[in-house]
Design a protein around this motif. Structure first.
Motif, mmCIF file in Angstrom:
data_model
loop_
_atom_site.group_PDB
_atom_site.id
_atom_site.type_symbol
_atom_site.label_atom_id
_atom_site.label_comp_id
_atom_site.label_asym_id
_atom_site.label_seq_id
_atom_site.Cartn_x
_atom_site.Cartn_y
_atom_site.Cartn_z
ATOM 1 N N LEU A 184 0.826 -1.205 0.000
ATOM 2 C CA LEU A 184 0.000 0.000 0.000
ATOM 3 C C LEU A 184 0.865 1.262 0.000
ATOM 4 O O LEU A 184 0.517 2.264 -0.629
ATOM 5 C CB LEU A 184 -0.933 -0.010 1.208
ATOM 6 C CG LEU A 184 -2.039 -1.068 1.194
ATOM 7 C CD1 LEU A 184 -2.883 -0.981 2.462
ATOM 8 C CD2 LEU A 184 -2.927 -0.934 -0.032
ATOM 9 N N CYS A 185 1.996 1.214 0.700
ATOM 10 C CA CYS A 185 2.936 2.353 0.647
ATOM 11 C C CYS A 185 3.461 2.553 -0.770
ATOM 12 O O CYS A 185 3.554 3.683 -1.258
ATOM 13 C CB CYS A 185 4.095 2.111 1.614
ATOM 14 S SG CYS A 185 3.629 2.172 3.362
ATOM 15 N N PHE A 186 3.777 1.440 -1.440
ATOM 16 C CA PHE A 186 4.210 1.523 -2.841
ATOM 17 C C PHE A 186 3.112 2.126 -3.704
ATOM 18 O O PHE A 186 3.373 2.953 -4.593
ATOM 19 C CB PHE A 186 4.579 0.128 -3.349
ATOM 20 C CG PHE A 186 4.749 0.048 -4.839
ATOM 21 C CD1 PHE A 186 5.913 0.496 -5.451
ATOM 22 C CD2 PHE A 186 3.726 -0.473 -5.643
ATOM 23 C CE1 PHE A 186 6.058 0.435 -6.832
ATOM 24 C CE2 PHE A 186 3.873 -0.539 -7.016
ATOM 25 C CZ PHE A 186 5.043 -0.087 -7.625
ATOM 26 N N GLY A 187 1.859 1.722 -3.458
ATOM 27 C CA GLY A 187 0.752 2.257 -4.234
ATOM 28 C C GLY A 187 0.577 3.753 -4.044
ATOM 29 O O GLY A 187 0.279 4.481 -4.995
ATOM 30 N N LEU A 188 0.781 4.226 -2.804
ATOM 31 C CA LEU A 188 0.672 5.667 -2.550
ATOM 32 C C LEU A 188 1.741 6.448 -3.292
ATOM 33 O O LEU A 188 1.489 7.527 -3.836
ATOM 34 C CB LEU A 188 0.782 5.931 -1.042
ATOM 35 C CG LEU A 188 -0.451 5.607 -0.194
ATOM 36 C CD1 LEU A 188 -0.130 5.779 1.282
ATOM 37 C CD2 LEU A 188 -1.620 6.506 -0.587
ATOM 38 N N VAL A 189 2.958 5.881 -3.312
ATOM 39 C CA VAL A 189 4.075 6.567 -3.966
ATOM 40 C C VAL A 189 3.940 6.517 -5.486
ATOM 41 O O VAL A 189 4.163 7.513 -6.176
ATOM 42 C CB VAL A 189 5.417 5.953 -3.522
ATOM 43 C CG1 VAL A 189 6.580 6.541 -4.336
ATOM 44 C CG2 VAL A 189 5.639 6.186 -2.029
ATOM 45 N N SER A 190 3.571 5.357 -6.013
ATOM 46 C CA SER A 190 3.549 5.157 -7.455
ATOM 47 C C SER A 190 2.248 5.596 -8.114
ATOM 48 O O SER A 190 2.198 5.816 -9.320
ATOM 49 C CB SER A 190 3.789 3.679 -7.783
ATOM 50 O OG SER A 190 2.712 2.878 -7.305
ATOM 51 N N GLY A 191 1.174 5.688 -7.314
ATOM 52 C CA GLY A 191 -0.122 6.008 -7.886
ATOM 53 C C GLY A 191 -0.792 4.829 -8.573
ATOM 54 O O GLY A 191 -1.760 5.017 -9.327
ATOM 55 N N PHE A 192 -0.303 3.615 -8.319
ATOM 56 C CA PHE A 192 -0.895 2.414 -8.916
ATOM 57 C C PHE A 192 -2.299 2.239 -8.350
ATOM 58 O O PHE A 192 -2.485 2.013 -7.148
ATOM 59 C CB PHE A 192 -0.020 1.203 -8.615
ATOM 60 C CG PHE A 192 -0.511 -0.086 -9.207
ATOM 61 C CD1 PHE A 192 -0.753 -0.198 -10.568
ATOM 62 C CD2 PHE A 192 -0.734 -1.188 -8.391
ATOM 63 C CE1 PHE A 192 -1.209 -1.386 -11.115
ATOM 64 C CE2 PHE A 192 -1.183 -2.384 -8.931
ATOM 65 C CZ PHE A 192 -1.425 -2.480 -10.294
ATOM 66 N N ALA A 193 -3.317 2.366 -9.211
ATOM 67 C CA ALA A 193 -4.707 2.507 -8.768
ATOM 68 C C ALA A 193 -5.186 1.413 -7.803
ATOM 69 O O ALA A 193 -5.796 1.735 -6.776
ATOM 70 C CB ALA A 193 -5.627 2.579 -9.993
ATOM 71 N N PRO A 194 -4.955 0.123 -8.073
ATOM 72 C CA PRO A 194 -5.492 -0.896 -7.152
ATOM 73 C C PRO A 194 -4.898 -0.830 -5.741
ATOM 74 O O PRO A 194 -5.484 -1.386 -4.811
ATOM 75 C CB PRO A 194 -5.124 -2.222 -7.835
ATOM 76 C CG PRO A 194 -4.966 -1.879 -9.274
ATOM 77 C CD PRO A 194 -4.384 -0.500 -9.275
ATOM 78 N N LEU A 195 -3.726 -0.170 -5.592
ATOM 79 C CA LEU A 195 -3.069 -0.135 -4.290
ATOM 80 C C LEU A 195 -3.101 1.251 -3.649
ATOM 81 O O LEU A 195 -2.427 1.489 -2.652
ATOM 82 C CB LEU A 195 -1.615 -0.605 -4.420
ATOM 83 C CG LEU A 195 -1.416 -2.062 -4.850
ATOM 84 C CD1 LEU A 195 0.065 -2.381 -4.996
ATOM 85 C CD2 LEU A 195 -2.074 -3.022 -3.856
ATOM 86 N N THR A 196 -3.861 2.180 -4.236
ATOM 87 C CA THR A 196 -3.987 3.502 -3.626
ATOM 88 C C THR A 196 -4.971 3.437 -2.458
ATOM 89 O O THR A 196 -5.655 2.436 -2.242
ATOM 90 C CB THR A 196 -4.472 4.534 -4.658
ATOM 91 O OG1 THR A 196 -5.679 4.061 -5.261
ATOM 92 C CG2 THR A 196 -3.424 4.761 -5.730
ATOM 93 N N LEU A 197 -5.037 4.521 -1.697
ATOM 94 C CA LEU A 197 -5.949 4.607 -0.563
ATOM 95 C C LEU A 197 -6.904 5.775 -0.771
ATOM 96 O O LEU A 197 -6.527 6.812 -1.317
ATOM 97 C CB LEU A 197 -5.174 4.816 0.744
ATOM 98 C CG LEU A 197 -4.223 3.685 1.160
ATOM 99 C CD1 LEU A 197 -3.424 4.114 2.390
ATOM 100 C CD2 LEU A 197 -4.987 2.412 1.451
ATOM 101 N N VAL A 198 -8.158 5.585 -0.340
ATOM 102 C CA VAL A 198 -9.146 6.662 -0.409
ATOM 103 C C VAL A 198 -9.744 6.838 0.976
ATOM 104 O O VAL A 198 -9.576 5.992 1.852
ATOM 105 C CB VAL A 198 -10.261 6.344 -1.434
ATOM 106 C CG1 VAL A 198 -9.683 6.197 -2.828
ATOM 107 C CG2 VAL A 198 -11.028 5.087 -1.026
ATOM 108 N N GLN A 199 -10.448 7.956 1.168
ATOM 109 C CA GLN A 199 -11.137 8.205 2.434
ATOM 110 C C GLN A 199 -12.569 7.701 2.332
ATOM 111 O O GLN A 199 -13.406 8.309 1.668
ATOM 112 C CB GLN A 199 -11.132 9.704 2.753
ATOM 113 C CG GLN A 199 -11.884 10.068 4.026
ATOM 114 C CD GLN A 199 -11.294 9.409 5.268
ATOM 115 O OE1 GLN A 199 -10.088 9.418 5.482
ATOM 116 N NE2 GLN A 199 -12.159 8.828 6.086
#
Length: 269
Positions: A184-199
Motif C-alpha cells: 500500500l505504501c508503494f501504491g501511494l508513492v507510485s499512484g498504482f490505482a489498485p493499491l492507492t488509498l481513499v477516504q
C-alpha cells in the motif's frame, strides 16, 4: 460449514458493493486488519497459546499468502461477474482438491469420483461460457481463485489439528497486514490505482468493518469444521454456498444466472 456457507457470500456481496469506490488493496487490507484487531484481544482474554512448530509457521505463512491472492482474485472477479456465477465457477475447487489429493497426497480416488469431477467440470464450463462472451478472460479469474483455495484448504487440513483455529486466524491477520502494508505504501508513492488509498464515507467504513467481521467469522467456522470433521463429509455441504449466493445476489443486485449458467450450476451441484 453451514455457517461458512451463509457468511462467506454475504462478505463477498459487500465487497461487490464497495468495489467501485474502494481500491482493491484497501479492501483486502481492511479485511485482514479487522481480523487481527478482533482476534488478538480474544486470544489474550481466553489465554490461547500462539505457539506453533516451525513447520506450522511456514504453512501458516504460505496459507496467508494464498488467502491474500484468493480474496484479491475473488473481489476483482465480482466487479465483472454476477455473485452467484462467480461463486459457482469457484466450485470447480472440490474437483481440483480431489485431483490434488490423488496426485499430491496419494489419496485413494475411485472411478466414480473421477467421473463426478468430469461432470462437475462440464457444469462449470456452462457457467463460464456466457460470462466469457460478456466480459472475456476475466470470467476465468474464479478458476484461478479455485486453484488457490484448493491449495489453501489442503494446507488448512494439514495445520488445523495442530493449531487453535482462533490463533491461526489471528496469525494470518497479522502476517497479511505485515505483507500488505509495504504494498500500500508503494501504491501511494507510485499512484498504482489498485493499491492507492481513499477516504471512505462513514457508511463505507461500516461496510468495510462488516466485511472483515464476516470474513473472520466465516473462516473461523470453516477451520473449526476441518478440525473436527473429515473433508469428505464437509465438501458436499459447501455447495449450499451457491443457492445462498443466488439469493443474496438477487436481493442486493437483482441478479439471477441466465438459462445456460443455471443449467451449469444445477449440473455442478
Amino acid at each position: 460449514m453451514l455457517g461458512f456457507c451463509i457468511l462467506a457470500p454475504l462478505g463477498d456481496a459487500l465487497a461487490k458493493v464497495l468495489g467501485p469506490t474502494i481500491p482493491l488493496g484497501q479492501l483486502v487490507f481492511t479485511r485482514f486488519a479487522v481480523q487481527a484487531v478482533v482476534l488478538i484481544p480474544l486470544i489474550a482474554l481466553a489465554g490461547i497459546q500462539w505457539r506453533l512448530s516451525p513447520r506450522a509457521w511456514r504453512l501458516a505463512f504460505i496459507r496467508t499468502v494464498l488467502h491474500i491472492f484468493g480474496i484479491g482474485g475473488m473481489f476483482t472477479s465480482l466487479q465483472y461477474l454476477p455473485l452467484a456465477d462467480a461463486i459457482a465457477i469457484v466450485f470447480v475447487m472440490p474437483f481440483i482438491m480431489l485431483l490434488l489429493g490423488r496426485f499430491a497426497l496419494d489419496e485413494e480416488v475411485g472411478p466414480h469420483r473421477l467421473a463426478a469431477c468430469a461432470v462437475g467440470f462440464i457444469g462449470t464450463l456452462l457457467v463460464i461460457q456466457p460470462n466469457f462472451l460478456a466480459v472475456g478472460w476475466i470470467a476465468l479469474l474464479p478458476v484461478g481463485v479455485a486453484v488457490i483455495f484448493a491449495l489453501f484448504m489442503l494446507i488448512t487440513r494439514k495445520i488445523a489439528k495442530e493449531a487453535d483455529p482462533i490463533a491461526l486466524q489471528a496469525i494470518s491477520g497479522v502476517i497479511a497486514v505485515a505483507l500488505l502494508s509495504p504494498l500500500l505504501c508503494f501504491g501511494l508513492v507510485s499512484g498504482f490505482a489498485p493499491l492507492t488509498l481513499v477516504q471512505p464515507s462513514p457508511v463505507e467504513w461500516q461496510l468495510l468493518a462488516l466485511i472483515g467481521l464476516l470474513g473472520t467469522g466465516a473462516h473461523l467456522l470453516m477451520t473449526w469444521s476441518l478440525r473436527y470433521a473429515p473433508s469428505a463429509t464437509l465438501a458436499p455441504m459447501q455447495y449450499l454456498e451457491i443457492p445462498v449466493a443466488t439469493l443474496v445476489g438477487f436481493w442486493l443486485f437483482s441478479e439471477l444466472p441466465d438459462t445456460l449458467a443455471a443449467y451449469g450450476i444445477t449440473l455442478t451441484v
